[in-house]
Write a protein that holds these residues in place. Sequence first.
Motif, PDB file in Angstrom:
ATOM      1  N   THR A   1      -9.771   8.277   2.575  1.00 23.79           N
ATOM      2  CA  THR A   1     -10.234   9.649   2.418  1.00 23.79           C
ATOM      3  C   THR A   1     -11.282  10.055   3.439  1.00 23.79           C
ATOM      4  OG1 THR A   1     -11.920   8.948   0.838  1.00 23.79           O
ATOM      5  CG2 THR A   1      -9.767   9.572  -0.054  1.00 23.79           C
ATOM      6  N   THR A   2     -11.809   9.094   4.186  1.00 22.49           N
ATOM      7  CA  THR A   2     -12.840   9.423   5.167  1.00 22.49           C
ATOM      8  C   THR A   2     -12.451   8.879   6.534  1.00 22.49           C
ATOM      9  OG1 THR A   2     -14.140   7.387   4.878  1.00 22.49           O
ATOM     10  CG2 THR A   2     -14.582   9.228   3.349  1.00 22.49           C
ATOM     11  N   GLU A   3     -13.103   9.439   7.536  1.00 22.91           N
ATOM     12  CA  GLU A   3     -12.857   8.986   8.903  1.00 22.91           C
ATOM     13  C   GLU A   3     -13.178   7.510   9.054  1.00 22.91           C
ATOM     14  OE1 GLU A   3     -15.636   9.763  12.403  1.00 22.91           O
ATOM     15  OE2 GLU A   3     -14.043  11.244  12.751  1.00 22.91           O
ATOM     16  N   GLN A   4     -14.280   7.057   8.489  1.00 31.72           N
ATOM     17  CA  GLN A   4     -14.668   5.662   8.661  1.00 31.72           C
ATOM     18  C   GLN A   4     -13.696   4.723   7.969  1.00 31.72           C
ATOM     19  OE1 GLN A   4     -17.193   4.828  10.803  1.00 31.72           O
ATOM     20  NE2 GLN A   4     -16.201   2.830  10.590  1.00 31.72           N
ATOM     21  N   GLU A   5     -13.199   5.110   6.785  1.00 26.24           N
ATOM     22  CA  GLU A   5     -12.191   4.280   6.116  1.00 26.24           C
ATOM     23  C   GLU A   5     -10.942   4.151   6.989  1.00 26.24           C
ATOM     24  OE1 GLU A   5     -13.230   5.251   1.401  1.00 26.24           O
ATOM     25  OE2 GLU A   5     -11.587   6.294   2.411  1.00 26.24           O
ATOM     26  N   PHE A   6     -10.520   5.258   7.607  1.00 26.34           N
ATOM     27  CA  PHE A   6      -9.349   5.221   8.484  1.00 26.34           C
ATOM     28  C   PHE A   6      -9.613   4.324   9.690  1.00 26.34           C
ATOM     29  CE2 PHE A   6      -7.148   6.863  12.245  1.00 26.34           C
ATOM     30  CZ  PHE A   6      -5.829   6.828  11.824  1.00 26.34           C
ATOM     31  N   VAL A   7     -10.763   4.490  10.327  1.00 23.37           N
ATOM     32  CA  VAL A   7     -11.097   3.694  11.508  1.00 23.37           C
ATOM     33  C   VAL A   7     -11.108   2.208  11.167  1.00 23.37           C
ATOM     34  CG1 VAL A   7     -12.945   3.151  13.147  1.00 23.37           C
ATOM     35  CG2 VAL A   7     -12.341   5.542  12.676  1.00 23.37           C
ATOM     36  N   ASP A   8     -11.759   1.845  10.073  1.00 26.07           N
ATOM     37  CA  ASP A   8     -11.846   0.433   9.697  1.00 26.07           C
ATOM     38  C   ASP A   8     -10.457  -0.149   9.400  1.00 26.07           C
ATOM     39  OD1 ASP A   8     -14.587   0.563   9.939  1.00 26.07           O
ATOM     40  OD2 ASP A   8     -14.959   0.820   7.792  1.00 26.07           O
ATOM     41  N   ALA A   9      -9.631   0.616   8.681  1.00 32.16           N
ATOM     42  CA  ALA A   9      -8.305   0.113   8.309  1.00 32.16           C
ATOM     43  C   ALA A   9      -7.412  -0.054   9.532  1.00 32.16           C
ATOM     44  CB  ALA A   9      -7.657   1.053   7.300  1.00 32.16           C
ATOM     45  N   TYR A  10      -7.384   0.946  10.407  1.00 32.19           N
ATOM     46  CA  TYR A  10      -6.448   0.887  11.532  1.00 32.19           C
ATOM     47  C   TYR A  10      -6.951   0.011  12.672  1.00 32.19           C
ATOM     48  CZ  TYR A  10      -2.797   3.657   9.574  1.00 32.19           C
ATOM     49  OH  TYR A  10      -1.741   4.056   8.790  1.00 32.19           O
ATOM     50  N   ARG A  11      -8.248  -0.233  12.742  1.00 37.00           N
ATOM     51  CA  ARG A  11      -8.731  -1.222  13.694  1.00 37.00           C
ATOM     52  C   ARG A  11      -8.137  -2.584  13.356  1.00 37.00           C
ATOM     53  NH1 ARG A  11     -13.519  -2.183  12.084  1.00 37.00           N
ATOM     54  NH2 ARG A  11     -14.486  -0.247  12.791  1.00 37.00           N
TER      55      ARG A  11
ATOM     56  N   ASP B   1     -10.145   1.328  20.002  1.00 37.89           N
ATOM     57  CA  ASP B   1     -11.454   1.092  19.404  1.00 37.89           C
ATOM     58  C   ASP B   1     -11.820   2.216  18.444  1.00 37.89           C
ATOM     59  OD1 ASP B   1     -11.804   3.165  21.164  1.00 37.89           O
ATOM     60  OD2 ASP B   1     -13.218   2.111  22.473  1.00 37.89           O
ATOM     61  N   ASP B   2     -13.056   2.225  17.997  1.00 43.47           N
ATOM     62  CA  ASP B   2     -13.489   3.226  17.020  1.00 43.47           C
ATOM     63  C   ASP B   2     -13.380   4.636  17.583  1.00 43.47           C
ATOM     64  OD1 ASP B   2     -14.060   0.951  15.628  1.00 43.47           O
ATOM     65  OD2 ASP B   2     -16.098   1.526  15.065  1.00 43.47           O
ATOM     66  N   ALA B   3     -13.739   4.822  18.868  1.00 42.50           N
ATOM     67  CA  ALA B   3     -13.669   6.153  19.468  1.00 42.50           C
ATOM     68  C   ALA B   3     -12.226   6.662  19.498  1.00 42.50           C
ATOM     69  CB  ALA B   3     -14.253   6.118  20.877  1.00 42.50           C
ATOM     70  N   GLY B   4     -11.291   5.778  19.833  1.00 43.27           N
ATOM     71  CA  GLY B   4      -9.888   6.179  19.868  1.00 43.27           C
ATOM     72  C   GLY B   4      -9.361   6.536  18.491  1.00 43.27           C
ATOM     73  N   LEU B   5      -9.733   5.757  17.496  1.00 42.25           N
ATOM     74  CA  LEU B   5      -9.242   6.005  16.145  1.00 42.25           C
ATOM     75  C   LEU B   5      -9.882   7.247  15.530  1.00 42.25           C
ATOM     76  CD1 LEU B   5      -9.057   2.306  14.927  1.00 42.25           C
ATOM     77  CD2 LEU B   5      -7.145   3.834  15.421  1.00 42.25           C
ATOM     78  N   ARG B   6     -11.101   7.553  15.914  1.00 40.02           N
ATOM     79  CA  ARG B   6     -11.697   8.807  15.445  1.00 40.02           C
ATOM     80  C   ARG B   6     -10.932   9.993  16.010  1.00 40.02           C
ATOM     81  NH1 ARG B   6     -16.723   6.042  16.590  1.00 40.02           N
ATOM     82  NH2 ARG B   6     -17.659   5.336  14.627  1.00 40.02           N
TER      83      ARG B   6
ATOM     84  N   LYS C   1      -2.606   8.475  33.953  1.00 38.98           N
ATOM     85  CA  LYS C   1      -3.060   7.738  35.132  1.00 38.98           C
ATOM     86  C   LYS C   1      -3.947   6.561  34.734  1.00 38.98           C
ATOM     87  CE  LYS C   1      -3.161   9.603  39.047  1.00 38.98           C
ATOM     88  NZ  LYS C   1      -3.440  10.296  40.318  1.00 38.98           N
ATOM     89  N   THR C   2      -4.140   6.389  33.438  1.00 41.56           N
ATOM     90  CA  THR C   2      -4.894   5.237  32.938  1.00 41.56           C
ATOM     91  C   THR C   2      -3.912   4.117  32.612  1.00 41.56           C
ATOM     92  OG1 THR C   2      -6.562   6.678  31.944  1.00 41.56           O
ATOM     93  CG2 THR C   2      -6.438   4.400  31.136  1.00 41.56           C
ATOM     94  N   PRO C   3      -3.989   2.981  33.296  1.00 41.67           N
ATOM     95  CA  PRO C   3      -3.045   1.895  33.016  1.00 41.67           C
ATOM     96  C   PRO C   3      -3.100   1.460  31.549  1.00 41.67           C
ATOM     97  CG  PRO C   3      -4.279   1.469  35.036  1.00 41.67           C
ATOM     98  CD  PRO C   3      -4.928   2.647  34.375  1.00 41.67           C
ATOM     99  N   ASN C   4      -1.923   1.297  30.979  1.00 43.75           N
ATOM    100  CA  ASN C   4      -1.806   0.774  29.600  1.00 43.75           C
ATOM    101  C   ASN C   4      -2.538   1.640  28.576  1.00 43.75           C
ATOM    102  OD1 ASN C   4      -0.494  -1.274  28.124  1.00 43.75           O
ATOM    103  ND2 ASN C   4      -2.432  -2.339  27.794  1.00 43.75           N
ATOM    104  N   ALA C   5      -2.582   2.944  28.819  1.00 47.19           N
ATOM    105  CA  ALA C   5      -3.264   3.860  27.898  1.00 47.19           C
ATOM    106  C   ALA C   5      -2.598   3.826  26.529  1.00 47.19           C
ATOM    107  CB  ALA C   5      -3.239   5.280  28.458  1.00 47.19           C
ATOM    108  N   LEU C   6      -3.396   4.004  25.492  1.00 50.41           N
ATOM    109  CA  LEU C   6      -2.877   4.034  24.124  1.00 50.41           C
ATOM    110  C   LEU C   6      -2.693   5.480  23.686  1.00 50.41           C
ATOM    111  CD1 LEU C   6      -2.165   2.338  21.562  1.00 50.41           C
ATOM    112  CD2 LEU C   6      -4.529   2.746  20.808  1.00 50.41           C
ATOM    113  N   PHE C   7      -1.530   5.762  23.101  1.00 49.23           N
ATOM    114  CA  PHE C   7      -1.218   7.085  22.577  1.00 49.23           C
ATOM    115  C   PHE C   7      -0.910   6.974  21.087  1.00 49.23           C
ATOM    116  CE2 PHE C   7      -0.699   8.018  26.983  1.00 49.23           C
ATOM    117  CZ  PHE C   7      -0.699   9.403  27.140  1.00 49.23           C
ATOM    118  N   ILE C   8      -1.145   8.053  20.372  1.00 47.43           N
ATOM    119  CA  ILE C   8      -0.619   8.210  19.022  1.00 47.43           C
ATOM    120  C   ILE C   8       0.395   9.332  19.068  1.00 47.43           C
ATOM    121  CG2 ILE C   8      -2.476   9.793  18.303  1.00 47.43           C
ATOM    122  CD1 ILE C   8      -2.193   8.637  15.455  1.00 47.43           C
ATOM    123  N   ASN C   9       1.521   9.147  18.375  1.00 47.26           N
ATOM    124  CA  ASN C   9       2.517  10.210  18.259  1.00 47.26           C
ATOM    125  C   ASN C   9       2.506  10.725  16.834  1.00 47.26           C
ATOM    126  OD1 ASN C   9       5.588  10.740  17.239  1.00 47.26           O
ATOM    127  ND2 ASN C   9       5.177  11.687  19.212  1.00 47.26           N
ATOM    128  N   TYR C  10       2.352  12.044  16.685  1.00 51.61           N
ATOM    129  CA  TYR C  10       2.421  12.710  15.389  1.00 51.61           C
ATOM    130  C   TYR C  10       3.783  13.375  15.259  1.00 51.61           C
ATOM    131  CZ  TYR C  10      -2.724  12.558  15.871  1.00 51.61           C
ATOM    132  OH  TYR C  10      -4.036  12.173  16.060  1.00 51.61           O
TER     133      TYR C  10
END
Length: 625
Positions: A260-270, A399-404, A445-454
């Motif tokens: 239900t919170t951003e931090q819960e999501f970040v911790d779980a998906y990390r 990392d946390d910044a990406g998941l936020r 242009k960032t090698p091996n960049a991580l994306f999320i698809n919605y």
Amino acid sequence: MPISKLLRPWPLVLACGLVCACGPKLKPGSPPTESSPQWHNWSGDLVYQPFPDADAYYFSPTSRTELQAILKRRPPGMKVRVSGQRHSQPPLVLADNRGATPEAAPGVGTWVIDLSCYTDLGPEGKDWYLLDAANGKITVNAGMREDQLDAILTENDLMLQTVTAGGFFSAGGMTAVDVHGATVSSPIFAETASSYTIMDAEGNLTIVDEGEEPYEGWSPLQFARVSLGALGIVTAVTFDVLPRPYATTVESGREKLRLTTEQEFVDAYRQLLAAHDRIETFYNPYTSEFLVLWWNVVQSPKRRKRNKARGVPDACLLAANDAFGAPYEGKVVEKDAEELEHHVQFHGTDEQAKLLIDGALDVVHKQVSAANRRHSDLWLAKATQGIFMSYFLELPGADDAGLRRAWQGLQAVANADRSQFRLTGPLEFRFIRGGDSVMAGTYSKTPNALFINYDLIAFAQTTKSPDYPQPLIEFFAGIERQWVALGAMPHNGKMYGFHDPADPEGGATQPFDYGYLNALTERRRERVDAFERYRRTRDPEGVFCNEYLEGLGLCREADAAAGGEEETGEETPTQDEATPGDGEGEGEGEGEGEGEGEGEADGEAADAEGEDVDVEVEDDEDAED
């Protein structure tokens, strides 16, 4: 009709959709070489009906000689487009012409090529594929479906680098747009291919691979991948594949989370991203529940079960039975589901929407369980007809910044105004890697960049997209504006463009709005211009162009230019000078998974890998649903 009456048969609808999994029997045969059928895409937003007494426009060649003969008798000015398994929702192949008259029809027609029965590989040119297991490569004709390709690889103890949910797409179609899977370390499908064989309008073949000379600082492979069909007819694709020595090399599992919170999501998906190779998630924005499906590649599984050959109907047999793409639910199930979903989307309550999404998650869960018992990661067996808006968002990292940042995209859906429209299906999202395909939504242009698809789903009647109800397009437009503001780019094979970024009122439009397409072109201007210059070297007369590609900034004055460069007076940018396509601004989108939900984990024994420590190689005798 009272909602209670509509909801009463829903358990039966779900049960029938699962139990009645057998479709109609396929009759042997092959489609006619040339014909004039009514053509439609899978979602039903595009229907092309040839006018009475029109000449044949739809061709199904079975060999290179037949395809070359078709192209040689193409009338002057006739366009050519290729049709695959028909899952793309933009008018990449044909535009909808319902309600049109012959007098109002464009003067230039289009011939459609269907490669479902096309073979030109092997010593006699009659094989579907060539396998080079020692070097981890397989070359397939472009009409082959992913499920057939997966079956061939499995039988030979190999696997694709990434897979979709259901395997209903053709090799040519998957690589013409930015179709993707759920493998966190892998890019889109097109970038797992190392070679493309492309036929031009005169019937000449060119192989585009990693050994090609650069074009203005770009590798031609960057254009061949996600070519949108604009470079010619792709007849064969070579994929780089991985070893899968056992059926149990790929283990799977799932879990339900309430975050239900951003931090819960970040911790779980990390933790999830660190623990699993593939992750596919279905999210109920009205309950904050996440159904997480995961797969891991295990080099030394405790149970070494042999891979088992499984029969899969080939694309030619399916085409002969007019069966393209994912199987629909049965007519009764489809009708009841459509009526129910339509009512709740426009007239229901949050509670009713939650119930339908939970029901969808139950369906996903059961289909995944059945696939796991077969040791298959192609879990989607059937799908309810729907439309999908899909976007790729580049993240700063895992990392946390990406998941936020990923959480922000989810909140655009959770907080969307639902006073006039609400979702009745879950939001699906997956994590993948970026790449350098020029026209892909995952270009970076960032090698091996991580994306999320919605991937956002809605259920609309099978009408042309300009007739979609206003509450639906306003709901999609509101979410799309927020995704674009985050810097997301659209999936080339799905719905997008529900707003005009230049509209000061912030209103909504029907999909593929030209104002949106223009803004999209400007966001990736340098890449579009580079692609267009290369395209003209391949197709100077614009034979493989159409109006939709023109809207994307391609095929500009192709007929008039006939191969000449536009005189802009500007210096041509090289790849190193081109700006990245993943920055802020007006975005684009695309997508691909279908998928109906699934529910509680029932602890299928087929998923439990930890108990049996027997290292003997077994034959797979698991029962299949």
